[in-house]
Design a protein around this motif. Structure first.
Motif, PDB file in Angstrom:
ATOM      1  N   GLY A 164      22.974  12.234   1.031  1.00  0.00           N
ATOM      2  CA  GLY A 164      22.324  13.104   0.069  1.00  0.00           C
ATOM      3  C   GLY A 164      20.872  12.757  -0.226  1.00  0.00           C
ATOM      4  N   ALA A 165      20.382  11.634   0.312  1.00  0.00           N
ATOM      5  CA  ALA A 165      18.988  11.237   0.073  1.00  0.00           C
ATOM      6  C   ALA A 165      18.053  12.022   0.985  1.00  0.00           C
ATOM      7  N   PRO A 166      16.812  12.207   0.574  1.00  0.00           N
ATOM      8  CA  PRO A 166      15.854  12.953   1.397  1.00  0.00           C
ATOM      9  C   PRO A 166      15.503  12.223   2.696  1.00  0.00           C
ATOM     10  N   LEU A 167      15.073  13.013   3.663  1.00  0.00           N
ATOM     11  CA  LEU A 167      14.517  12.489   4.908  1.00  0.00           C
ATOM     12  C   LEU A 167      13.035  12.834   4.894  1.00  0.00           C
ATOM     13  N   LEU A 168      12.184  11.837   5.052  1.00  0.00           N
ATOM     14  CA  LEU A 168      10.743  12.039   5.127  1.00  0.00           C
ATOM     15  C   LEU A 168      10.370  12.075   6.604  1.00  0.00           C
ATOM     16  N   ARG A 169      10.016  13.261   7.091  1.00  0.00           N
ATOM     17  CA  ARG A 169       9.667  13.436   8.505  1.00  0.00           C
ATOM     18  C   ARG A 169       8.149  13.424   8.624  1.00  0.00           C
ATOM     19  N   ILE A 170       7.606  12.362   9.244  1.00  0.00           N
ATOM     20  CA  ILE A 170       6.162  12.158   9.303  1.00  0.00           C
ATOM     21  C   ILE A 170       5.627  12.510  10.685  1.00  0.00           C
ATOM     22  N   THR A 171       4.619  13.402  10.712  1.00  0.00           N
ATOM     23  CA  THR A 171       3.941  13.779  11.941  1.00  0.00           C
ATOM     24  C   THR A 171       2.438  13.617  11.721  1.00  0.00           C
ATOM     25  N   GLY A 172       1.659  13.817  12.770  1.00  0.00           N
ATOM     26  CA  GLY A 172       0.212  13.735  12.655  1.00  0.00           C
ATOM     27  C   GLY A 172      -0.322  12.546  13.409  1.00  0.00           C
ATOM     28  N   SER A 173      -1.431  11.975  12.908  1.00  0.00           N
ATOM     29  CA  SER A 173      -2.127  10.898  13.606  1.00  0.00           C
ATOM     30  C   SER A 173      -2.400   9.705  12.695  1.00  0.00           C
ATOM     31  N   CYS A 174      -2.198   8.503  13.256  1.00  0.00           N
ATOM     32  CA  CYS A 174      -2.481   7.273  12.514  1.00  0.00           C
ATOM     33  C   CYS A 174      -3.982   6.982  12.455  1.00  0.00           C
ATOM     34  N   GLY A 175      -4.787   7.705  13.244  1.00  0.00           N
ATOM     35  CA  GLY A 175      -6.235   7.530  13.221  1.00  0.00           C
ATOM     36  C   GLY A 175      -6.645   6.092  13.457  1.00  0.00           C
ATOM     37  N   ALA A 176      -7.778   5.698  12.898  1.00  0.00           N
ATOM     38  CA  ALA A 176      -8.265   4.328  13.036  1.00  0.00           C
ATOM     39  C   ALA A 176      -7.729   3.438  11.920  1.00  0.00           C
ATOM     40  N   GLY A 177      -7.405   4.035  10.759  1.00  0.00           N
ATOM     41  CA  GLY A 177      -6.957   3.258   9.600  1.00  0.00           C
ATOM     42  C   GLY A 177      -5.483   2.923   9.593  1.00  0.00           C
ATOM     43  N   GLY A 178      -4.689   3.641  10.370  1.00  0.00           N
ATOM     44  CA  GLY A 178      -3.269   3.362  10.469  1.00  0.00           C
ATOM     45  C   GLY A 178      -2.428   3.933   9.334  1.00  0.00           C
ATOM     46  N   VAL A 179      -1.127   3.912   9.554  1.00  0.00           N
ATOM     47  CA  VAL A 179      -0.152   4.355   8.558  1.00  0.00           C
ATOM     48  C   VAL A 179       0.752   3.168   8.258  1.00  0.00           C
ATOM     49  N   ARG A 180       0.932   2.863   6.967  1.00  0.00           N
ATOM     50  CA  ARG A 180       1.781   1.759   6.523  1.00  0.00           C
ATOM     51  C   ARG A 180       2.867   2.331   5.618  1.00  0.00           C
ATOM     52  N   ILE A 181       4.122   1.962   5.897  1.00  0.00           N
ATOM     53  CA  ILE A 181       5.244   2.471   5.107  1.00  0.00           C
ATOM     54  C   ILE A 181       6.058   1.289   4.599  1.00  0.00           C
ATOM     55  N   ARG A 182       6.432   1.345   3.321  1.00  0.00           N
ATOM     56  CA  ARG A 182       7.244   0.267   2.743  1.00  0.00           C
ATOM     57  C   ARG A 182       8.124   0.800   1.629  1.00  0.00           C
ATOM     58  N   ARG A 183       9.085  -0.006   1.221  1.00  0.00           N
ATOM     59  CA  ARG A 183       9.936   0.296   0.072  1.00  0.00           C
ATOM     60  C   ARG A 183       9.185  -0.111  -1.202  1.00  0.00           C
ATOM     61  N   PRO A 184       9.636   0.329  -2.380  1.00  0.00           N
ATOM     62  CA  PRO A 184       8.962  -0.043  -3.625  1.00  0.00           C
ATOM     63  C   PRO A 184       8.999  -1.557  -3.844  1.00  0.00           C
ATOM     64  N   GLY A 185       7.887  -2.082  -4.318  1.00  0.00           N
ATOM     65  CA  GLY A 185       7.802  -3.492  -4.670  1.00  0.00           C
ATOM     66  C   GLY A 185       8.084  -3.671  -6.145  1.00  0.00           C
ATOM     67  N   LEU A 186       7.859  -4.870  -6.639  1.00  0.00           N
ATOM     68  CA  LEU A 186       8.119  -5.202  -8.036  1.00  0.00           C
ATOM     69  C   LEU A 186       7.302  -4.313  -8.980  1.00  0.00           C
ATOM     70  N   ARG A 187       6.030  -4.058  -8.636  1.00  0.00           N
ATOM     71  CA  ARG A 187       5.159  -3.236  -9.481  1.00  0.00           C
ATOM     72  C   ARG A 187       5.721  -1.829  -9.648  1.00  0.00           C
ATOM     73  N   GLU A 188       6.122  -1.196  -8.532  1.00  0.00           N
ATOM     74  CA  GLU A 188       6.670   0.166  -8.611  1.00  0.00           C
ATOM     75  C   GLU A 188       8.006   0.196  -9.346  1.00  0.00           C
ATOM     76  N   ARG A 189       8.825  -0.835  -9.146  1.00  0.00           N
ATOM     77  CA  ARG A 189      10.123  -0.868  -9.821  1.00  0.00           C
ATOM     78  C   ARG A 189       9.949  -1.016 -11.333  1.00  0.00           C
ATOM     79  N   ARG A 190       8.954  -1.801 -11.765  1.00  0.00           N
ATOM     80  CA  ARG A 190       8.680  -1.956 -13.197  1.00  0.00           C
ATOM     81  C   ARG A 190       8.173  -0.649 -13.784  1.00  0.00           C
ATOM     82  N   ARG A 191       7.273   0.013 -13.053  1.00  0.00           N
ATOM     83  CA  ARG A 191       6.691   1.269 -13.512  1.00  0.00           C
ATOM     84  C   ARG A 191       7.749   2.340 -13.695  1.00  0.00           C
ATOM     85  N   LYS A 192       8.800   2.296 -12.870  1.00  0.00           N
ATOM     86  CA  LYS A 192       9.850   3.321 -12.911  1.00  0.00           C
ATOM     87  C   LYS A 192      10.741   3.183 -14.148  1.00  0.00           C
ATOM     88  N   ARG A 193      10.845   1.984 -14.704  1.00  0.00           N
ATOM     89  CA  ARG A 193      11.727   1.756 -15.872  1.00  0.00           C
ATOM     90  C   ARG A 193      11.264   2.451 -17.103  1.00  0.00           C
TER      91      ARG A 193
END
Length: 193
Positions: A164-193
Motif C-alpha cells: 500500500g506504500a507509494p512507488l516513486l518512479r524517477i526518470t530524467g538525468s543526473c546531470g553533473a550534480g548527481g541524484v542522491r536518495i536516502r531514508r529520513p535521518g534523525l532531523r527529519e524524524r524529529r521534525r515529523k513528531r
C-alpha cells in the motif's frame, strides 16, 4: 530534453512492485464499484502478465488512481537557481513532479508529505547543483529510467516496498550534480513528531 525520458519510459521493463501497485489500484476500483468482477479478472490478468510500463499504463488509465489520486492537473515544478530550493514539511504530493537542480541544487523531502497515490512520477534534471531526495520508510523507489550522466546516482534506499506504500518512479538525468536518495535521518524524524 525533458520529453525523451518520458517517451522511452513506456518501453522500460516493469518490476513486480509496479505490477503489484496496478493490482492494488484495480482492487480498490472494484471495491468502489467502478469496475465489476469480470472486468477486474480481465484487468488483473493483463497487469500480472505486463512486461513494460507501456503495457501497464492503459490498464488503469480510465480509473484515475482512485478518489485520492484524481487531482492530476499540472505537475508540480520545483526549480533550483543560484540558491538551493527545498520542498519539505507537510506538503501534498501530486501524481507528477518535475525538479531541476540549477546551480544551487534541489531538495525534495517526502518524509512529512501527504501522499495517497500508489505511483508518483518524478522527472529530474539535476544540472550542476544536483537533486537530493528523502524517501519515507516503506516507500518503493524505481530509478531504472534515470540517465546517470556525469553526476551519477547514490541511493541509500534499501528494502522492499511496504504493501500500500507509494512507488516513486524517477526518470530524467543526473546531470553533473548527481541524484542522491536516502531514508529520513534523525532531523527529519524529529521534525515529523
Amino acid at each position: 530534453m525533458t520529453a525523451e525520458p518520458a517517451r522511452s519510459s513506456a518501453r522500460m521493463r516493469a518490476s513486480d512492485a509496479d505490477r503489484e501497485a496496478v493490482v492494488e489500484q484495480l482492487r480498490e476500483a472494484a471495491a468502489e464499484g467502478r469496475i465489476d468482477m469480470e472486468e477486474l479478472d480481465e484487468r488483473l490478468n493483463l497487469a500480472l502478465t505486463a512486461k513494460t510500463y507501456g503495457e501497464l499504463a492503459p490498464i488503469t488509465e480510465d480509473l484515475g488512481g482512485g478518489p485520492a489520486a484524481r487531482d492530476t492537473g499540472e505537475p508540480l515544478t520545483v526549480r533550483g537557481g543560484m540558491h538551493k530550493v527545498r520542498r519539505t514539511g507537510g506538503w501534498k504530493v501530486p501524481a507528477r513532479i518535475v525538479v531541476s537542480g540549477g546551480l544551487g541544487g534541489a531538495l525534495l523531502d517526502f518524509s512529512g508529505a501527504e501522499c495517497r497515490l500508489s505511483v508518483v512520477e518524478l522527472e529530474v534534471d539535476a544540472q550542476m547543483g544536483g537533486v537530493r531526495i528523502v524517501v519515507p520508510d516503506g516507500w518503493g523507489v524505481d530509478t531504472d529510467g534515470l540517465d546517470l550522466a556525469f553526476g551519477g546516482l547514490k541511493s541509500k534506499v534499501r528494502g522492499e516496498r511496504a504493501p500500500g506504500a507509494p512507488l516513486l518512479r524517477i526518470t530524467g538525468s543526473c546531470g553533473a550534480g548527481g541524484v542522491r536518495i536516502r531514508r529520513p535521518g534523525l532531523r527529519e524524524r524529529r521534525r515529523k513528531r
